[in-house]
Design a protein around this motif. Structure first.
Motif, PDB file in Angstrom:
ATOM      1  N   SER A 120      66.591  71.359  54.454  1.00  0.00           N
ATOM      2  CA  SER A 120      67.233  70.194  55.034  1.00  0.00           C
ATOM      3  C   SER A 120      68.582  70.533  55.663  1.00  0.00           C
ATOM      4  O   SER A 120      69.033  69.861  56.585  1.00  0.00           O
ATOM      5  CB  SER A 120      67.450  69.135  53.944  1.00  0.00           C
ATOM      6  OG  SER A 120      68.211  69.696  52.890  1.00  0.00           O
ATOM      7  N   ARG A 121      69.215  71.576  55.172  1.00  0.00           N
ATOM      8  CA  ARG A 121      70.568  71.840  55.682  1.00  0.00           C
ATOM      9  C   ARG A 121      70.573  72.382  57.099  1.00  0.00           C
ATOM     10  O   ARG A 121      71.577  72.292  57.810  1.00  0.00           O
ATOM     11  CB  ARG A 121      71.335  72.743  54.701  1.00  0.00           C
ATOM     12  CG  ARG A 121      71.698  72.004  53.411  1.00  0.00           C
ATOM     13  CD  ARG A 121      72.419  72.910  52.439  1.00  0.00           C
ATOM     14  NE  ARG A 121      71.596  73.993  51.940  1.00  0.00           N
ATOM     15  CZ  ARG A 121      70.772  73.908  50.897  1.00  0.00           C
ATOM     16  NH1 ARG A 121      70.660  72.789  50.231  1.00  0.00           N
ATOM     17  NH2 ARG A 121      70.058  74.950  50.514  1.00  0.00           N
ATOM     18  N   GLY A 122      69.439  72.897  57.554  1.00  0.00           N
ATOM     19  CA  GLY A 122      69.339  73.342  58.950  1.00  0.00           C
ATOM     20  C   GLY A 122      69.447  72.180  59.918  1.00  0.00           C
ATOM     21  O   GLY A 122      69.807  72.365  61.096  1.00  0.00           O
ATOM     22  N   LEU A 157      59.965  81.500  48.184  1.00  0.00           N
ATOM     23  CA  LEU A 157      61.417  81.365  48.272  1.00  0.00           C
ATOM     24  C   LEU A 157      62.105  82.303  47.288  1.00  0.00           C
ATOM     25  O   LEU A 157      61.449  82.851  46.413  1.00  0.00           O
ATOM     26  CB  LEU A 157      61.813  79.948  47.842  1.00  0.00           C
ATOM     27  CG  LEU A 157      61.748  78.808  48.818  1.00  0.00           C
ATOM     28  CD1 LEU A 157      61.929  77.510  48.068  1.00  0.00           C
ATOM     29  CD2 LEU A 157      62.833  78.948  49.875  1.00  0.00           C
ATOM     30  N   GLU A 158      63.454  82.399  47.415  1.00  0.00           N
ATOM     31  CA  GLU A 158      64.240  83.098  46.385  1.00  0.00           C
ATOM     32  C   GLU A 158      63.945  82.433  45.035  1.00  0.00           C
ATOM     33  O   GLU A 158      63.920  83.064  44.007  1.00  0.00           O
ATOM     34  CB  GLU A 158      65.727  83.009  46.747  1.00  0.00           C
ATOM     35  CG  GLU A 158      66.616  83.952  45.977  1.00  0.00           C
ATOM     36  CD  GLU A 158      68.088  83.744  46.298  1.00  0.00           C
ATOM     37  OE1 GLU A 158      68.413  82.842  47.087  1.00  0.00           O
ATOM     38  OE2 GLU A 158      68.905  84.483  45.724  1.00  0.00           O
ATOM     39  N   TYR A 159      63.716  81.098  45.087  1.00  0.00           N
ATOM     40  CA  TYR A 159      63.267  80.380  43.898  1.00  0.00           C
ATOM     41  C   TYR A 159      62.062  79.527  44.288  1.00  0.00           C
ATOM     42  O   TYR A 159      62.148  78.661  45.118  1.00  0.00           O
ATOM     43  CB  TYR A 159      64.389  79.518  43.295  1.00  0.00           C
ATOM     44  CG  TYR A 159      65.267  78.803  44.301  1.00  0.00           C
ATOM     45  CD1 TYR A 159      64.884  77.579  44.830  1.00  0.00           C
ATOM     46  CD2 TYR A 159      66.469  79.357  44.717  1.00  0.00           C
ATOM     47  CE1 TYR A 159      65.683  76.919  45.744  1.00  0.00           C
ATOM     48  CE2 TYR A 159      67.275  78.709  45.640  1.00  0.00           C
ATOM     49  CZ  TYR A 159      66.883  77.482  46.144  1.00  0.00           C
ATOM     50  OH  TYR A 159      67.672  76.832  47.061  1.00  0.00           O
ATOM     51  N   ASP A 193      69.262  77.697  60.438  1.00  0.00           N
ATOM     52  CA  ASP A 193      69.273  77.249  59.041  1.00  0.00           C
ATOM     53  C   ASP A 193      70.641  77.589  58.442  1.00  0.00           C
ATOM     54  O   ASP A 193      71.418  78.340  59.031  1.00  0.00           O
ATOM     55  CB  ASP A 193      68.148  77.903  58.237  1.00  0.00           C
ATOM     56  CG  ASP A 193      67.803  77.109  56.972  1.00  0.00           C
ATOM     57  OD1 ASP A 193      68.409  76.040  56.742  1.00  0.00           O
ATOM     58  OD2 ASP A 193      66.927  77.560  56.211  1.00  0.00           O
ATOM     59  N   ASP A 194      70.909  77.031  57.268  1.00  0.00           N
ATOM     60  CA  ASP A 194      72.221  77.304  56.658  1.00  0.00           C
ATOM     61  C   ASP A 194      72.295  78.713  56.083  1.00  0.00           C
ATOM     62  O   ASP A 194      73.345  79.339  56.146  1.00  0.00           O
ATOM     63  CB  ASP A 194      72.553  76.255  55.576  1.00  0.00           C
ATOM     64  CG  ASP A 194      71.646  76.333  54.355  1.00  0.00           C
ATOM     65  OD1 ASP A 194      70.448  76.648  54.510  1.00  0.00           O
ATOM     66  OD2 ASP A 194      72.135  76.082  53.243  1.00  0.00           O
ATOM     67  N   LEU A 195      71.162  79.207  55.561  1.00  0.00           N
ATOM     68  CA  LEU A 195      71.253  80.452  54.783  1.00  0.00           C
ATOM     69  C   LEU A 195      69.981  81.289  54.885  1.00  0.00           C
ATOM     70  O   LEU A 195      68.879  80.758  54.786  1.00  0.00           O
ATOM     71  CB  LEU A 195      71.524  80.069  53.316  1.00  0.00           C
ATOM     72  CG  LEU A 195      71.801  81.167  52.316  1.00  0.00           C
ATOM     73  CD1 LEU A 195      72.867  80.724  51.315  1.00  0.00           C
ATOM     74  CD2 LEU A 195      70.536  81.593  51.585  1.00  0.00           C
ATOM     75  N   ALA A 222      68.082  84.080  52.903  1.00  0.00           N
ATOM     76  CA  ALA A 222      68.008  84.778  51.616  1.00  0.00           C
ATOM     77  C   ALA A 222      66.906  85.831  51.732  1.00  0.00           C
ATOM     78  O   ALA A 222      67.122  86.866  52.360  1.00  0.00           O
ATOM     79  CB  ALA A 222      67.788  83.772  50.487  1.00  0.00           C
ATOM     80  N   THR A 223      65.722  85.554  51.197  1.00  0.00           N
ATOM     81  CA  THR A 223      64.638  86.549  51.289  1.00  0.00           C
ATOM     82  C   THR A 223      63.963  86.555  52.666  1.00  0.00           C
ATOM     83  O   THR A 223      63.195  87.450  52.980  1.00  0.00           O
ATOM     84  CB  THR A 223      63.538  86.259  50.249  1.00  0.00           C
ATOM     85  OG1 THR A 223      62.935  84.994  50.573  1.00  0.00           O
ATOM     86  CG2 THR A 223      64.090  86.197  48.840  1.00  0.00           C
ATOM     87  N   GLY A 224      64.211  85.522  53.450  1.00  0.00           N
ATOM     88  CA  GLY A 224      63.640  85.444  54.799  1.00  0.00           C
ATOM     89  C   GLY A 224      62.286  84.762  54.861  1.00  0.00           C
ATOM     90  O   GLY A 224      61.749  84.540  55.944  1.00  0.00           O
ATOM     91  N   GLY A 225      61.733  84.388  53.700  1.00  0.00           N
ATOM     92  CA  GLY A 225      60.401  83.779  53.674  1.00  0.00           C
ATOM     93  C   GLY A 225      60.319  82.473  54.463  1.00  0.00           C
ATOM     94  O   GLY A 225      59.347  82.240  55.192  1.00  0.00           O
ATOM     95  N   THR A 226      61.336  81.640  54.318  1.00  0.00           N
ATOM     96  CA  THR A 226      61.337  80.339  55.002  1.00  0.00           C
ATOM     97  C   THR A 226      61.395  80.529  56.513  1.00  0.00           C
ATOM     98  O   THR A 226      60.567  79.974  57.250  1.00  0.00           O
ATOM     99  CB  THR A 226      62.561  79.493  54.556  1.00  0.00           C
ATOM    100  OG1 THR A 226      62.694  79.547  53.145  1.00  0.00           O
ATOM    101  CG2 THR A 226      62.428  78.060  55.024  1.00  0.00           C
ATOM    102  N   ALA A 227      62.367  81.307  56.951  1.00  0.00           N
ATOM    103  CA  ALA A 227      62.528  81.508  58.403  1.00  0.00           C
ATOM    104  C   ALA A 227      61.294  82.202  58.990  1.00  0.00           C
ATOM    105  O   ALA A 227      60.834  81.849  60.081  1.00  0.00           O
ATOM    106  CB  ALA A 227      63.792  82.317  58.680  1.00  0.00           C
TER     107      ALA A 227
HETATM  108  P1  AMP Z   1      64.671  82.300  51.878  1.00  0.00           P
HETATM  109  O1  AMP Z   1      63.351  81.789  52.357  1.00  0.00           O
HETATM  110  O2  AMP Z   1      64.562  83.091  50.610  1.00  0.00           O
HETATM  111  O3  AMP Z   1      65.387  83.071  52.986  1.00  0.00           O
HETATM  112  O4  AMP Z   1      65.549  81.049  51.497  1.00  0.00           O
HETATM  113  C1  AMP Z   1      66.223  80.352  52.453  1.00  0.00           C
HETATM  114  C2  AMP Z   1      66.227  78.869  52.191  1.00  0.00           C
HETATM  115  O5  AMP Z   1      66.494  78.557  50.822  1.00  0.00           O
HETATM  116  C3  AMP Z   1      67.299  78.206  53.003  1.00  0.00           C
HETATM  117  O6  AMP Z   1      66.778  76.992  53.534  1.00  0.00           O
HETATM  118  C4  AMP Z   1      68.423  77.970  52.029  1.00  0.00           C
HETATM  119  O7  AMP Z   1      69.000  76.713  52.241  1.00  0.00           O
HETATM  120  C5  AMP Z   1      67.805  78.055  50.650  1.00  0.00           C
HETATM  121  N1  AMP Z   1      68.495  79.019  49.764  1.00  0.00           N
HETATM  122  C6  AMP Z   1      67.970  80.175  49.286  1.00  0.00           C
HETATM  123  N2  AMP Z   1      68.827  80.818  48.492  1.00  0.00           N
HETATM  124  C7  AMP Z   1      69.945  80.063  48.464  1.00  0.00           C
HETATM  125  C8  AMP Z   1      71.225  80.212  47.822  1.00  0.00           C
HETATM  126  N3  AMP Z   1      71.517  81.275  47.056  1.00  0.00           N
HETATM  127  N4  AMP Z   1      72.154  79.258  48.041  1.00  0.00           N
HETATM  128  C9  AMP Z   1      71.868  78.187  48.825  1.00  0.00           C
HETATM  129  N5  AMP Z   1      70.695  77.994  49.450  1.00  0.00           N
HETATM  130  C10 AMP Z   1      69.726  78.912  49.275  1.00  0.00           C
END
Ligand code: AMP
Length: 170
Positions: free
Chosen positions: A57-59, A94-96, A118-120, A122-127
């Protein structure tokens, strides 16, 4: 400007072991928020961007502003079940946790020039999942902008060959 000064770390949120990067402390500062948007838009102002795709949502916070500045349409990439019309979907980890992301199938036309945001990262899975959806619809990704990149998770490897820019690195 040192944007990282405005990010708040929340340890063990939403799960133990995750340090959540809280961007709300940056967003409440109008001067810093507008500088972030200017920086994200900088290298696209002279390019033709048809659509900005923001990831839920933050994107959306950055995507809406960027589409206004760049004179582009805005497309929301949303979690499963949120978009009301016909969608295409990708699942990803996701990271989680695990999740599914969707686009309206008529939101992008073949050859559209796309800025993904997007805002962040992390592992790149979402993007990566959203890149797949955009590509399936025939969109051409001009670049990907993040406010924050967690370098140690190597998310950019999943977005190989794309122009990626992040304002803050950890
Ligand atoms: P990823 O797919 O692992 O790159 O996760 C990216 C998505 O998860 C983004 O939409 C972030 O908003 C959120 N996210 C993942 N890790 C964090 C973190 N450590 N802090 C805040 N948001 C996160």
């Amino acid at each position: 400007m040192e944007f990282e000064k405005y990010i708040r770390d929340i340890p063990d949120f939403p799960e133990k072991g995750i340090v959540f990067k809280d961007i709300t402390t940056l967003l409440i500062n109008s001067e810093v928020f507008s500088k972030v948007i200017d920086k994200m838009a900088e290298s696209y102002k002279k390019k033709k961007i048809d659509k900005v795709v923001g990831i839920e949502s933050r994107g959306f916070i950055f995507g809406g502003m960027l589409s206004y500045i760049l004179g582009a349409g805005f497309v929301p990439a949303r979690k499963a079940g949120k978009l009301p019309h016909k969608t295409i979907r990708e699942s990803y980890s996701l990271e989680y946790g695990e999740s599914i992301i969707e686009l309206h199938e008529d939101s992008i036309k073949k050859g559209d020039k796309i800025l993904l945001v997007d805002d962040l990262l992390a592992t790149g899975g979402t993007a990566e999942a959203v890149v797949k959806l955009i590509t399936r619809l025939g969109g051409e990704i001009s670049g990907i902008e993040f406010l924050i990149e967690l370098d140690f998770l190597n998310g950019r490897e999943k977005l190989d060959g794309k122009k990626i820019h992040s304002l803050i690195h950890y």
